[in-house]
Design a protein around this motif. Structure first.
Motif: not given
Length: 335
Positions: A291-307
């Motif tokens: 729900r909160f994290l995804s991986v794109d080309n080995h990079e861990i990214q936020l899947r949703r707007h957050a602080m």
């Protein structure tokens, strides 16, 4: 384990946090009289390396030396043995801010001690509760509450216009005392700051001077709700920057704290065999990584707007507790 004092122990006001284990003999509850009752409850040193609370209380007591406090004060001084070593907690100890009634540590000596403190204050009566902490990462000063109630918001707003509402982790001091009175945790930035101690001192004195707690904030506040806890999988090696670990977190990760970030913001990179390197848990303790994290080309990214909040580079704290938290802005109904 619990030491109980009905007067201020000699030497307390000038003692270094590292000296409190020898001075007090263990975790201590100190009751001091004042012009008003019931007492303001203040807890310090739940984490032994978070010393601002001790410094602030000592400054308050020096200010009122030889005079009555405006209100009775009950002071709980927590993990003095960890403070002696300058550590959050010792190996083999539970976290002193996870041992309170309502948590998972229900059958340890520390949990029984914390339950005793709550029972004593329930019988004596308590006006309000303040739990003073420091952060390891770069964060502003802010207040935390466990109930979206006007009095709790008022208490927090006396410290900061930034307020965090959280319901997890369980077993924290403020959540246990929220059953008795308005309760707040204040996060005072990093330990050792003269400004942090002065700010906490001013807040304690404001609490001692309150005749009552109004049911509305003292000033406009921004309220953020903790929605996820970020943890690093225990079998994953990690570091910061291009370090060659399985998980390479951003070198300046702490700079993300208390900034509202867009979808796609990167937290770090993973190697080919790291698996699930960062795990997100929701407020029910369930896995919410997708729900909160995804991986794109080995990079861990936020899947949703957050602080983010409390993201830290302290590897010991990360392993003992967590990497940090994700929050979302909470819109309160108009009063």
């Amino acid at each position: 384990m619990l030491q109980i004092y009905e007067a201020l122990p000699a030497g307390f006001v000038d003692a270094a946090p590292t000296a409190l284990a020898a001075l007090l003999g263990g975790p201590s509850l100190i009751h001091l009289p004042g012009r008003r009752t019931p007492a303001l409850f203040v807890s310090v040193l739940l984490h032994g390396n978070e010393t601002t609370g001790v410094e602030a209380v000592q400054a308050v007591l020096r200010h009122y030396r030889g005079r009555d406090l405006p209100r009775a004060l009950s002071l709980f001084v927590g993990n003095v043995t960890a403070a002696r070593e300058g550590l959050r907690r010792l190996d083999g100890q539970p976290d002193y801010n996870r041992i309170w009634p309502g948590g998972e540590h229900v059958d340890s000596p520390e949990a029984r001690m914390a339950a005793d403190v709550v029972d004593i204050m329930r019988r004596r009566g308590v006006f309000a509760s303040i739990d003073i902490h420091n952060n390891t990462g770069l964060n502003p000063h802010y207040g935390c509450i466990n109930r979206l109630d006007g009095q709790y918001l008022h208490l927090a707003s006396l410290f900061s216009h930034t307020v965090v509402y959280f319901t997890r982790p369980r077993g924290v001091q403020s959540m246990a005392f929220a059953e008795l009175c308005p309760a707040v945790t204040v996060e005072c930035g990093q330990a050792g700051s003269a400004f942090a101690a002065e700010h906490a001192q001013e807040f304690i004195e404001a609490g001692l001077h309150l005749a009552e707690i109004p049911a509305h904030p003292s000033m406009p506040v921004g309220v953020f709700h903790t929605v996820a806890t970020l943890k690093i999988a225990p079998d994953v090696s990690f570091g910061f920057g291009r370090c060659g670990a399985e998980l390479e977190l951003l070198e300046d990760l702490e700079q993300l704290n208390f900034h509202e970030l867009p979808v796609g913001t990167a937290l770090g990179r993973i190697g080919n065999h790291a698996g699930v390197a960062i795990v997100a848990e929701d407020n029910s303790g369930r896995d919410a990584t997708r729900r909160f994290l995804s991986v794109d080309n080995h990079e861990i990214q936020l899947r949703r707007h957050a602080m983010p909040a409390m993201l830290t580079r302290d590897e010991r704290v990360i392993r003992q507790d967590c990497l940090g938290y994700l929050m979302e802005r909470l819109e309160l109904p108009a009063s």
